[in-house]
Design a protein around this motif. Sequence first.
Motif, mmCIF file in Angstrom:
data_model
loop_
_atom_site.group_PDB
_atom_site.id
_atom_site.type_symbol
_atom_site.label_atom_id
_atom_site.label_comp_id
_atom_site.label_asym_id
_atom_site.label_seq_id
_atom_site.Cartn_x
_atom_site.Cartn_y
_atom_site.Cartn_z
ATOM 1 N N HIS A 1 0.865 -1.188 0.000
ATOM 2 C CA HIS A 1 0.000 0.000 0.000
ATOM 3 C C HIS A 1 0.896 1.230 0.000
ATOM 4 C CE1 HIS A 1 -3.035 2.730 2.332
ATOM 5 N NE2 HIS A 1 -3.079 2.960 1.037
ATOM 6 N N LEU A 2 0.867 1.967 -1.107
ATOM 7 C CA LEU A 2 1.630 3.217 -1.219
ATOM 8 C C LEU A 2 0.670 4.391 -1.029
ATOM 9 C CD1 LEU A 2 4.160 4.969 -2.027
ATOM 10 C CD2 LEU A 2 3.467 4.624 -4.405
ATOM 11 N N VAL A 3 1.038 5.313 -0.143
ATOM 12 C CA VAL A 3 0.261 6.537 0.064
ATOM 13 C C VAL A 3 1.085 7.717 -0.450
ATOM 14 C CG1 VAL A 3 -0.687 8.111 1.807
ATOM 15 C CG2 VAL A 3 -0.999 5.635 2.067
ATOM 16 N N ILE A 4 0.458 8.575 -1.246
ATOM 17 C CA ILE A 4 1.122 9.806 -1.712
ATOM 18 C C ILE A 4 0.229 10.986 -1.339
ATOM 19 C CG2 ILE A 4 2.225 11.015 -3.630
ATOM 20 C CD1 ILE A 4 2.280 8.422 -5.202
ATOM 21 N N GLU B 1 16.264 7.271 -4.302
ATOM 22 C CA GLU B 1 17.028 7.038 -5.537
ATOM 23 C C GLU B 1 16.095 6.895 -6.734
ATOM 24 O OE1 GLU B 1 19.506 3.631 -4.693
ATOM 25 O OE2 GLU B 1 20.520 4.795 -3.122
ATOM 26 N N ALA B 2 15.011 6.151 -6.545
ATOM 27 C CA ALA B 2 14.069 5.937 -7.648
ATOM 28 C C ALA B 2 13.375 7.245 -8.026
ATOM 29 C CB ALA B 2 13.041 4.875 -7.267
ATOM 30 N N PHE B 3 13.042 8.061 -7.027
ATOM 31 C CA PHE B 3 12.296 9.299 -7.298
ATOM 32 C C PHE B 3 13.088 10.214 -8.233
ATOM 33 C CE2 PHE B 3 9.913 13.157 -6.626
ATOM 34 C CZ PHE B 3 8.618 12.715 -6.389
ATOM 35 N N ASN B 4 14.423 10.171 -8.065
ATOM 36 C CA ASN B 4 15.320 10.688 -9.112
ATOM 37 C C ASN B 4 15.395 12.206 -9.228
ATOM 38 O OD1 ASN B 4 17.286 9.988 -10.937
ATOM 39 N ND2 ASN B 4 15.883 9.625 -12.656
ATOM 40 N N LEU B 5 15.333 12.916 -8.118
ATOM 41 C CA LEU B 5 15.656 14.350 -8.127
ATOM 42 C C LEU B 5 17.149 14.498 -7.832
ATOM 43 C CD1 LEU B 5 12.584 15.903 -6.251
ATOM 44 C CD2 LEU B 5 13.027 15.805 -8.714
ATOM 45 N N PRO B 6 17.739 15.653 -8.207
ATOM 46 C CA PRO B 6 19.208 15.756 -8.150
ATOM 47 C C PRO B 6 19.829 15.680 -6.751
ATOM 48 C CG PRO B 6 18.196 17.803 -8.968
ATOM 49 C CD PRO B 6 17.123 16.770 -8.912
ATOM 50 N N LEU C 1 5.895 7.805 -10.463
ATOM 51 C CA LEU C 1 5.814 6.627 -11.340
ATOM 52 C C LEU C 1 7.060 5.753 -11.173
ATOM 53 C CD1 LEU C 1 4.351 8.213 -14.622
ATOM 54 C CD2 LEU C 1 3.104 6.975 -12.839
ATOM 55 N N ASN C 2 8.216 6.399 -11.017
ATOM 56 C CA ASN C 2 9.454 5.630 -10.795
ATOM 57 C C ASN C 2 9.365 4.783 -9.527
ATOM 58 O OD1 ASN C 2 10.588 6.860 -13.024
ATOM 59 N ND2 ASN C 2 11.794 8.343 -11.836
ATOM 60 N N VAL C 3 8.826 5.387 -8.463
ATOM 61 C CA VAL C 3 8.712 4.636 -7.204
ATOM 62 C C VAL C 3 7.715 3.490 -7.375
ATOM 63 C CG1 VAL C 3 8.003 4.745 -4.772
ATOM 64 C CG2 VAL C 3 9.439 6.556 -5.726
ATOM 65 N N LEU D 1 3.874 -1.094 -10.977
ATOM 66 C CA LEU D 1 3.603 -0.540 -12.299
ATOM 67 C C LEU D 1 4.653 -1.068 -13.262
ATOM 68 C CD1 LEU D 1 1.649 1.740 -13.421
ATOM 69 C CD2 LEU D 1 3.584 3.300 -13.180
ATOM 70 N N GLN D 2 4.228 -1.349 -14.497
ATOM 71 C CA GLN D 2 5.183 -1.728 -15.530
ATOM 72 C C GLN D 2 5.881 -0.454 -15.981
ATOM 73 O OE1 GLN D 2 5.660 -4.954 -16.666
ATOM 74 N NE2 GLN D 2 7.433 -4.022 -17.691
ATOM 75 N N ARG D 3 7.162 -0.329 -15.709
ATOM 76 C CA ARG D 3 7.844 0.913 -16.053
ATOM 77 C C ARG D 3 9.337 0.690 -16.139
ATOM 78 N NH1 ARG D 3 7.229 6.532 -16.102
ATOM 79 N NH2 ARG D 3 8.991 7.702 -15.306
ATOM 80 N N GLU D 4 9.914 1.170 -17.215
ATOM 81 C CA GLU D 4 11.363 1.125 -17.354
ATOM 82 C C GLU D 4 11.953 2.274 -16.539
ATOM 83 O OE1 GLU D 4 14.307 0.784 -21.139
ATOM 84 O OE2 GLU D 4 12.381 -0.268 -21.127
ATOM 85 N N GLN D 5 12.882 1.964 -15.645
ATOM 86 C CA GLN D 5 13.446 3.010 -14.795
ATOM 87 C C GLN D 5 14.432 3.857 -15.611
ATOM 88 O OE1 GLN D 5 10.977 2.462 -12.563
ATOM 89 N NE2 GLN D 5 12.358 3.186 -10.993
ATOM 90 N N PRO D 6 14.302 5.191 -15.522
ATOM 91 C CA PRO D 6 15.212 6.057 -16.281
ATOM 92 C C PRO D 6 16.616 6.065 -15.672
ATOM 93 C CG PRO D 6 13.809 7.363 -14.855
ATOM 94 C CD PRO D 6 13.367 5.928 -14.690
ATOM 95 N N GLU D 7 17.535 6.632 -16.411
ATOM 96 C CA GLU D 7 18.900 6.800 -15.908
ATOM 97 C C GLU D 7 18.887 7.730 -14.696
ATOM 98 O OE1 GLU D 7 22.664 8.430 -18.185
ATOM 99 O OE2 GLU D 7 21.512 7.017 -19.436
#
Length: 294
Positions: free
Chosen positions: A17-20, A140-145, A193-195, A202-208
Amino acid sequence: MSLFSREVIDSGVAGPHLVITAGVHGDEFEPMQCIHALMDQLPGQLLQGKLTLVPCVNVDAFLSGDRTGADNLDLARICPGDPDGSITMQVGHELTELIKSADYYIDLHTGGTRFSVYPLTGYPLNPDPQALEGSRKMAEAFNLPFIWGTDWRLKGRSMSIACENKVPAIYAEYLGSAQCSQQGVEDYIDGCLNVLGMLGMLQREQPESRVETVVEDASEGSGHMQICHPAPLDGLLTPNYTLGDIVSEGDILGVVRSIDGSQSVELIAGQSGTIIVLHTFSMVREGDATFVIA
Ligand SMILES: [Zn+2]
């Protein structure tokens, strides 16, 4: 009766269960638009688990166009709240119950009306190793600098509740200054979406990876954004640096000049590092945080 609306997207398959949440502070708009976009995009898409989306936790504050509601209490300082208290205390209680129901939690923020924040994700350095590892993976997945691990002892926040209940959790910050950055909305959507992808929901290719800096600072009070470089007097702030600049201890960050013009006081950097929060609203009151360096 619920004090804030929520959209529950249930895959019907066992899983996390993910809550946002958005709008813990009423004047932070990228998060709210991000949640609306996820409400449009995600129904029917989840592979497993359940997602709860809250477009605005603090409706009273949102309708006031302000960080806080009519009782002036900061929702991010009073959790776990009180079901019999004033409006913010009641919302704090409801938010706390929601966080306790989560296996993973993301809380989206910005600098609001008066501040701008370098795009970052943060988490408390949870003494529970499993929860901490979960938070690190989410950041790391969320991917902000910028990634910022901070003091877990800070009280009253959504993150404190997650920490106490060993729920892996992150918060995110993205600019502010009373604007709604479309880049910010997009980066927040991608981050969520990355998380979801990382959790297998979710079916999702993780970005660099776009992560540039990871700072973990367990010292007491680290991560408390409102006590850094307090304005020495009421007046007008002229900054010498902008968000993301690297400064050294002793640098003159800016000047606060009293409204009658008679007094100018320099703000001296108390540490070296990156400027991650800037008070962009020119008027400051004595004691307001002006710069945060991490
Ligand atoms: Zn906020």
